[in-house]
Design an enzyme around this catalytic site. Structure first.
Site, short mmCIF file in Angstrom:
data_model
loop_
_atom_site.label_atom_id
_atom_site.label_comp_id
_atom_site.label_asym_id
_atom_site.label_seq_id
_atom_site.Cartn_x
_atom_site.Cartn_y
_atom_site.Cartn_z
N LYS A 13 -0.56 6.77 -5.51
CA LYS A 13 0.75 7.43 -5.60
C LYS A 13 1.76 6.51 -6.31
O LYS A 13 2.50 6.96 -7.18
CB LYS A 13 1.28 7.79 -4.20
CG LYS A 13 0.38 8.70 -3.41
CD LYS A 13 0.93 9.02 -2.04
CE LYS A 13 1.11 7.84 -1.12
NZ LYS A 13 -0.16 7.18 -0.70
N ARG A 88 5.67 12.88 4.84
CA ARG A 88 4.41 12.56 5.55
C ARG A 88 4.23 13.33 6.83
O ARG A 88 3.24 13.15 7.54
CB ARG A 88 4.35 11.07 5.87
CG ARG A 88 4.28 10.27 4.61
CD ARG A 88 4.07 8.82 4.91
NE ARG A 88 4.50 8.08 3.76
CZ ARG A 88 3.80 7.11 3.19
NH1 ARG A 88 2.66 6.75 3.68
NH2 ARG A 88 4.28 6.51 2.14
N ARG A 127 -6.05 -5.16 -3.32
CA ARG A 127 -4.70 -5.03 -3.86
C ARG A 127 -3.80 -6.23 -3.53
O ARG A 127 -3.80 -6.74 -2.42
CB ARG A 127 -4.03 -3.77 -3.30
CG ARG A 127 -2.56 -3.65 -3.67
CD ARG A 127 -1.98 -2.31 -3.38
NE ARG A 127 -1.87 -2.03 -1.96
CZ ARG A 127 -1.35 -0.92 -1.47
NH1 ARG A 127 -0.91 0.02 -2.29
NH2 ARG A 127 -1.28 -0.73 -0.18
N ARG A 156 -0.20 -7.18 1.23
CA ARG A 156 0.58 -6.45 2.22
C ARG A 156 -0.09 -6.56 3.58
O ARG A 156 -1.31 -6.45 3.67
CB ARG A 156 0.68 -4.97 1.81
CG ARG A 156 1.91 -4.66 1.00
CD ARG A 156 1.92 -3.29 0.42
NE ARG A 156 1.72 -2.19 1.35
CZ ARG A 156 1.80 -0.91 1.01
NH1 ARG A 156 2.11 -0.58 -0.23
NH2 ARG A 156 1.58 0.04 1.89
N ARG A 167 -3.92 3.67 9.13
CA ARG A 167 -3.18 4.48 8.14
C ARG A 167 -3.98 5.72 7.74
O ARG A 167 -3.42 6.79 7.56
CB ARG A 167 -2.84 3.63 6.91
CG ARG A 167 -1.69 2.66 7.19
CD ARG A 167 -1.71 1.50 6.23
NE ARG A 167 -1.35 1.89 4.88
CZ ARG A 167 -1.64 1.14 3.81
NH1 ARG A 167 -2.29 0.01 3.92
NH2 ARG A 167 -1.25 1.54 2.62
P1 AP5 Z 1 -1.33 2.37 -5.21
O1 AP5 Z 1 -0.77 3.02 -6.42
O2 AP5 Z 1 -0.63 1.19 -4.65
O3 AP5 Z 1 -1.63 3.49 -4.09
P2 AP5 Z 1 -0.66 4.24 -3.09
O4 AP5 Z 1 -1.18 5.62 -2.91
O5 AP5 Z 1 0.76 4.10 -3.54
O6 AP5 Z 1 -0.96 3.39 -1.79
P3 AP5 Z 1 0.00 2.83 -0.67
O7 AP5 Z 1 -0.88 1.97 0.17
O8 AP5 Z 1 1.22 2.17 -1.25
O9 AP5 Z 1 0.39 4.13 0.05
P4 AP5 Z 1 0.87 4.30 1.49
O10 AP5 Z 1 1.28 5.70 1.48
O11 AP5 Z 1 -0.12 3.93 2.53
O12 AP5 Z 1 2.01 3.17 1.62
P5 AP5 Z 1 3.57 3.18 1.34
O13 AP5 Z 1 3.93 1.91 0.72
O14 AP5 Z 1 3.98 4.43 0.67
O15 AP5 Z 1 -2.85 1.98 -5.54
C1 AP5 Z 1 -3.64 1.27 -4.59
C2 AP5 Z 1 -4.49 0.20 -5.32
O16 AP5 Z 1 -5.44 0.87 -6.15
C3 AP5 Z 1 -3.68 -0.71 -6.25
O17 AP5 Z 1 -4.23 -2.00 -6.21
C4 AP5 Z 1 -3.85 -0.08 -7.63
O18 AP5 Z 1 -3.75 -1.05 -8.66
C5 AP5 Z 1 -5.25 0.52 -7.51
N1 AP5 Z 1 -5.42 1.76 -8.27
C6 AP5 Z 1 -4.53 2.79 -8.40
N2 AP5 Z 1 -5.06 3.78 -9.13
C7 AP5 Z 1 -6.33 3.38 -9.45
C8 AP5 Z 1 -7.40 3.99 -10.19
N3 AP5 Z 1 -7.27 5.20 -10.74
N4 AP5 Z 1 -8.55 3.30 -10.30
C9 AP5 Z 1 -8.70 2.08 -9.75
N5 AP5 Z 1 -7.73 1.44 -9.04
C10 AP5 Z 1 -6.56 2.09 -8.90
O19 AP5 Z 1 4.14 3.22 2.85
C11 AP5 Z 1 3.95 2.10 3.69
C12 AP5 Z 1 4.42 2.41 5.09
O20 AP5 Z 1 5.82 2.76 5.08
C13 AP5 Z 1 3.76 3.59 5.80
O21 AP5 Z 1 2.50 3.23 6.37
C14 AP5 Z 1 4.82 3.92 6.86
O22 AP5 Z 1 4.81 3.00 7.91
C15 AP5 Z 1 6.12 3.72 6.08
N6 AP5 Z 1 6.57 4.98 5.43
C16 AP5 Z 1 6.74 5.18 4.09
N7 AP5 Z 1 7.14 6.45 3.85
C17 AP5 Z 1 7.21 7.07 5.06
C18 AP5 Z 1 7.53 8.39 5.47
N8 AP5 Z 1 7.86 9.35 4.61
N9 AP5 Z 1 7.49 8.67 6.80
C19 AP5 Z 1 7.17 7.73 7.70
N10 AP5 Z 1 6.84 6.45 7.39
C20 AP5 Z 1 6.86 6.12 6.07
#
Ligand code: AP5
Length: 214
Positions: A13, A88, A127, A156, A167
């Site tokens: 994402k 979410r 990552r 992270r 997660r």
């Molecule tokens: P990346 O692009 O970083 O993936 P992502 O889907 O953004 O993963 P996240 O782990 O950031 O998502 P998340 O939803 O768990 O965490 P967030 O920070 O939003 O890609 C992942 C890896 O793969 C990278 O190394 C990248 O280089 C690689 N990659 C990407 N595409 C690729 C491809 N095609 N091929 C190969 N490699 C690839 O949220 C963190 C925390 O915040 C949550 O757990 C929660 O506690 C809180 N939070 C955030 N938003 C909310 C909400 N709305 N409600 C409640 N809590 C929330």
């Protein structure tokens, strides 16, 4: 254009959100990034959110909706936004829809990135992210400089195996129902666009752009 990005942790994402933001000329808003920023600055919101984030749980809906209110009050989102991980829970989907209706706006499309669990775990275990601009990297060690801003790459805490497992559980229990919520409202609401997110980063971007253009 307001686009919601849905998908499990590691689905890409953040990576795709950045690219779609450049292509479409609207900012990417990630609640994960906003919250990590608050943690880094030690704000009250950050201290509270950290407890949930470190173990991979969701922060309370009211916190997220508060962030969204600020986001849509800003001039920068007047033309639209890419909402990365912002919705979410069903309560957040409802809250966002109500807020946008009050502003005379709506979500235009929901992109659902789909990748199998095994690949997600592999991606997250490899990552590192920039501690300043939060750009994610694969195959780069913690401590190296960020190509984009010169910040330092870190692991992270919620990418440790126990937190990743939690997660994924949380995604299936609380976020997957959001897809059904949008699907039920497709006739009058946002288009729901499933994207195969298993492929190169470029391939996935092209799939997303094609889906949006159709
Ligand atoms: P990346 O692009 O970083 O993936 P992502 O889907 O953004 O993963 P996240 O782990 O950031 O998502 P998340 O939803 O768990 O965490 P967030 O920070 O939003 O890609 C992942 C890896 O793969 C990278 O190394 C990248 O280089 C690689 N990659 C990407 N595409 C690729 C491809 N095609 N091929 C190969 N490699 C690839 O949220 C963190 C925390 O915040 C949550 O757990 C929660 O506690 C809180 N939070 C955030 N938003 C909310 C909400 N709305 N409600 C409640 N809590 C929330």
């Amino acid at each position: 254009m307001i686009i919601v990005l849905l998908g499990p942790p590691g689905a890409g994402k953040g990576t795709q959100g950045e690219r779609l933001s450049e292509r479409l000329g609207v900012p990417k808003i990630s609640t994960g990034d906003v919250l990590r920023d608050a943690v880094r600055h030690g704000t009250r919101q950050g201290v509270e959110a950290k407890k949930y984030m470190d173990r991979g749980d969701l922060v309370p809906d009211e916190v997220i909706l508060g962030i969204m209110r600020d986001v849509f009050a800003a001039e920068s989102t007047r033309k639209g936004a890419i909402l990365d991980g912002v919705v979410r829970t069903v309560a957040q989907a409802e809250g966002l829809a109500t807020m946008l209706t009050e502003l005379g706006r709506k979500v235009d499309a929901v992109l659902v990135f789909d990748v199998d669990d095994e690949r997600l775990v592999k991606r997250l275990s490899a990552r590192t992210v920039c501690d300043r601009c939060q750009t994610p990297y694969t195959g780069r060690a913690a401590g190296e400089p960020c190509d984009k801003c010169g910040g330092r790459l870190v692991r992270r805490k919620d990418d440790e195996p126990d937190a990743v497992r939690n997660r994924l559980r949380v995604y299936k229990a609380q976020t997957a129902p959001v897809i059904a919520w949008y699907a039920e409202r497709q006739k009058t609401g946002a288009r729901l666009l499933p994207i195969d997110a298993d492929g190169t980063v470029n391939e996935v971007t092209e799939r997303a752009m094609k889906a949006l253009e159709q």
